[in-house]
Design an enzyme around this catalytic site. Structure first.
Site, PDB file in Angstrom:
ATOM      1  N   GLY A   1       0.791  -1.220   0.000  1.00 30.44           N
ATOM      2  CA  GLY A   1       0.000   0.000   0.000  1.00 30.44           C
ATOM      3  C   GLY A   1       0.821   1.266   0.000  1.00 30.44           C
TER       4      GLY A   1
ATOM      5  CG  ASP B   1      -3.285   8.875   2.214  1.00 25.39           C
ATOM      6  OD1 ASP B   1      -3.505   9.173   3.404  1.00 25.39           O
ATOM      7  OD2 ASP B   1      -2.400   8.070   1.873  1.00 25.39           O
TER       8      ASP B   1
ATOM      9  CE1 TYR C   1      -3.514   7.098   7.625  1.00 22.76           C
ATOM     10  CE2 TYR C   1      -5.110   7.601   5.910  1.00 22.76           C
ATOM     11  CZ  TYR C   1      -3.836   7.730   6.437  1.00 22.76           C
ATOM     12  OH  TYR C   1      -2.900   8.495   5.787  1.00 22.76           O
TER      13      TYR C   1
ATOM     14  CG  ASN D   1       1.827   3.096   7.357  1.00 23.96           C
ATOM     15  OD1 ASN D   1       1.772   2.530   6.268  1.00 23.96           O
ATOM     16  ND2 ASN D   1       0.853   3.882   7.793  1.00 23.96           N
TER      17      ASN D   1
ATOM     18  CG  ASP E   1       5.283   5.783   1.505  1.00 23.76           C
ATOM     19  OD1 ASP E   1       5.548   6.169   2.667  1.00 23.76           O
ATOM     20  OD2 ASP E   1       4.161   5.343   1.178  1.00 23.76           O
TER      21      ASP E   1
ATOM     22  CG  ASN F   1       2.420   0.164   3.564  1.00 25.43           C
ATOM     23  OD1 ASN F   1       2.533  -0.447   2.502  1.00 25.43           O
ATOM     24  ND2 ASN F   1       2.247   1.473   3.608  1.00 25.43           N
TER      25      ASN F   1
END
Length: 576
Positions: free
Chosen positions: A158, A266, A305, A363, A368, A397
């Site tokens: 993701g 997002d 979230y 995460n 990223d 993730n």
């Protein structure tokens, strides 16, 4: 968070002899919480990942040089288990239909091996444990009773950035099966057929064929392939878009997909409306999931979230989902922040509002938001008291670097199966050996200095260093300088080496810089001004070297700060 005085500056007359206490040279930084757990030096039997709930080893092994003869087996045998048609040790694998989903028992005696799974998944997991009891031609004798603590355990692709290649996803399916992970969510943000602008359109033929192959590979490895759609950026909430969404689900169903998720993360604007989101999910549950009959319950990622911006009141979207969303639907949550620890407090916050155990989207090791970093450190910050009453599961993730993410995924599997027994540091040590068995020590030497994000969700790094001894720091830097060449020469996992390569280069260069700083600290006092200036200039990074380091950083928590502080001290010392 506690303060660390890392070593360098302030004492203008300091020189670094072997017994110098470098902590007199000070830069003050704030450290993340330390890694939990400890390395296990002695075990009663082989290390098994994930850690079983109950395992009793006899301490003995038996020869299985002739392999196993299968008496019965309703699931695929892992390749690492040697099978012969006759004359081997009898292996019986059965499905009992009794016990918790995914549970199994394994009995390895001198005469035979018996695996009993509550279901096909449990039988498969039992064989994955058997695989780890084998060392060459020897089988460790053991009695094991095991079951997963959490229902969903896996990976969500993701992240933002380059989606994984088909080959790397195929490799991941086998890795997940080997480590008893059961959920792979396909949701790369930069796949335009998962998100805008093409979520309404079918995949091109070649990409559809790859997805079909991936679904089949997931099924072989007892992983549920969950295809996610991210329509919120431009969804119109009309009949045409509902029909498009059902049509896309139907296309994926025809490719073999039997599990689906909707992501509304997002986004802003009309797509973020929680009432519309709940209405859509409930309708899909009635009109698609129920009518198909063989489709799993839906998963959603809400717009709210994270506790960072979620409205905590009864007027908030989480509470609205708790009141209206079909109880079969799992809801994602990332914690107090986008990247944050899994704590009882954050689960209590979300669970009481959505009125069900949350599915934790962790995460980590995703980068990223820090693409100059390759995360190779331990998996920690996960509460050991979590169970099925507080969490529907946990998914990691990962990074866009699929192979380099596997060490973390290995430990996420360990935690998700048995949180109460999870030992973060030992799991990390085992993960490194699993990924690079030919040179685990060299991999560890590199990885321990490539753990920190430099920003956001910071992780401990270089915790093995003693900044009170120039000798010990120099010895570690010599090991770090040599590790990249060892890895490149010995590691058979070339895909992992290729992903790590630019960071290996920077690790070698950083180690050389720190050694150079120590040399000048030790010997600079006896140099002429010209000699000192030449040595200092050689130690100073060029613009090109700084650009290369900025693109692929290692040692951001302690080592590079030490080097920078050393430069400042060396410059000020000569001026004085």
């Amino acid at each position: 968070m506690k303060k660390l005085i890392i070593s360098l500056l302030m004492a203008t007359a300091l020189t670094a002899s072997a017994d110098t206490d470098l902590s007199a040279l000070t830069d003050t930084i704030r450290l993340p919480r330390p890694v939990s757990g400890a390395r296990i030096e002695s075990r009663p039997g082989p290390a098994i990942n994930p850690t079983p709930k109950s395992a009793r080893f006899s301490g003995s092994t038996v020869d299985i040089g002739r392999g196993f003869t299968i008496a019965s087996c309703p699931v695929a045998i892992p390749r690492a288990i040697p099978v012969v048609t006759e004359g081997g040790m009898p292996l019986s694998v059965t499905v009992t239909g009794e016990g918790a989903p995914g549970s199994y028992s394994l009995s390895a005696t001198p005469e035979r091996v018996t695996v009993e799974g509550a279901d096909a998944d449990g039988a498969f997991y039992g064989l994955q444990t058997l695989r780890q009891l084998i060392d060459g031609n020897r089988l460790a004798l053991a009695e094991i009773a095991d079951e997963p603590a959490l229902a969903r355990r896996g990976v969500v692709e993701g992240f933002y950035g380059n989606p994984w290649s088909h080959a790397k996803r195929m490799s991941l399916m086998e890795f997940m099966g080997a480590n008893k992970l059961n959920a792979y969510l396909y949701g790369p943000k930069d796949d335009p057929y998962h998100s805008s602008p093409n979520w309404r359109k079918p995949y091109p033929e070649a990409q559809a064929a790859e997805l079909r192959e991936l679904v089949d590979a997931a099924r072989r490895n007892h992983v549920r392939f969950i295809w996610a759609i991210h329509p919120g950026r431009d969804i119109r909430w009309d009949k045409a878009d509902y029909d498009s969404l059902v049509g896309k689900f139907s296309m994926m169903y025809d490719l073999g997909v039997r599990d689906f998720a909707l992501f509304f993360d997002d986004i802003e604007g009309a797509g973020a409306n929680p009432e519309r989101q709940a209405e859509l999910l409930n309708r899909l549950t009635r009109e698609f999931v129920a009518r198909k009959g063989d489709v799993g319950s839906l998963i959603m990622c809400p717009t709210d979230y994270s506790g960072l911006w979620a409205n905590p009141t009864e007027r908030g979207s989480l509470a609205y989902f708790g009141r209206t969303l079909d109880k079969s639907i799992d809801v994602f949550w990332t914690g107090d922040f986008v990247c944050s620890d899994l704590t009882p407090k954050t689960l209590e916050f979300v669970d009481t509002r959505i009125r069900r155990p949350a599915l934790y989207w962790w995460n980590f090791p995703v980068t990223d938001y820090a693409r100059h970093i390759v995360m190779q450190g331990p998996v920690y910050g996960l509460d050991p008291t979590v169970d099925a009453t507080t969490a529907a599961g946990i998914v990691s993730n990962p990074m866009e670097h699929a192979e380099a993410s596997k060490a973390a995924i290995y430990s996420v599997a360990d935690y998700a199966w048995n949180p109460a027994a999870y030992n973060a540091l030992d799991s990390w040590e085992r993960a490194l050996a699993d990924m690079m068995p030919e040179c685990a020590d060299a991999y560890r030497t590199f990885a321990i200095h490539s753990c920190d994000t430099e920003t956001g969700y910071r992780r401990d790094e270089s915790w093995n260093l003693s900044m009170r001894s120039a000798d010990s720091l120099r010895a570690e830097m010599e090991r770090l300088k040599a590790a990249p060449a060892t890895i490149r020469r010995l590691a058979s996992n070339r895909a992992l080496v290729d992903e790590l390569d630019p960071w290996l280069t920077q690790a070698e260069a950083l180690a050389a810089r720190v050694i150079g700083a120590l040399d000048l600290l030790e010997n600079g006092g006896s140099m002429t001004d010209a000699e000192y200036a030449e040595a200092y200039a050689a130690l100073t990074m060029t613009e090109a070297e700084r650009e290369a380091y900025a693109a692929h950083k290692v040692g951001t928590l302690r080592l590079q700060p030490f080097y920078e502080a050393a430069l400042r001290h060396l410059a000020s010392r000569r001026k004085n």
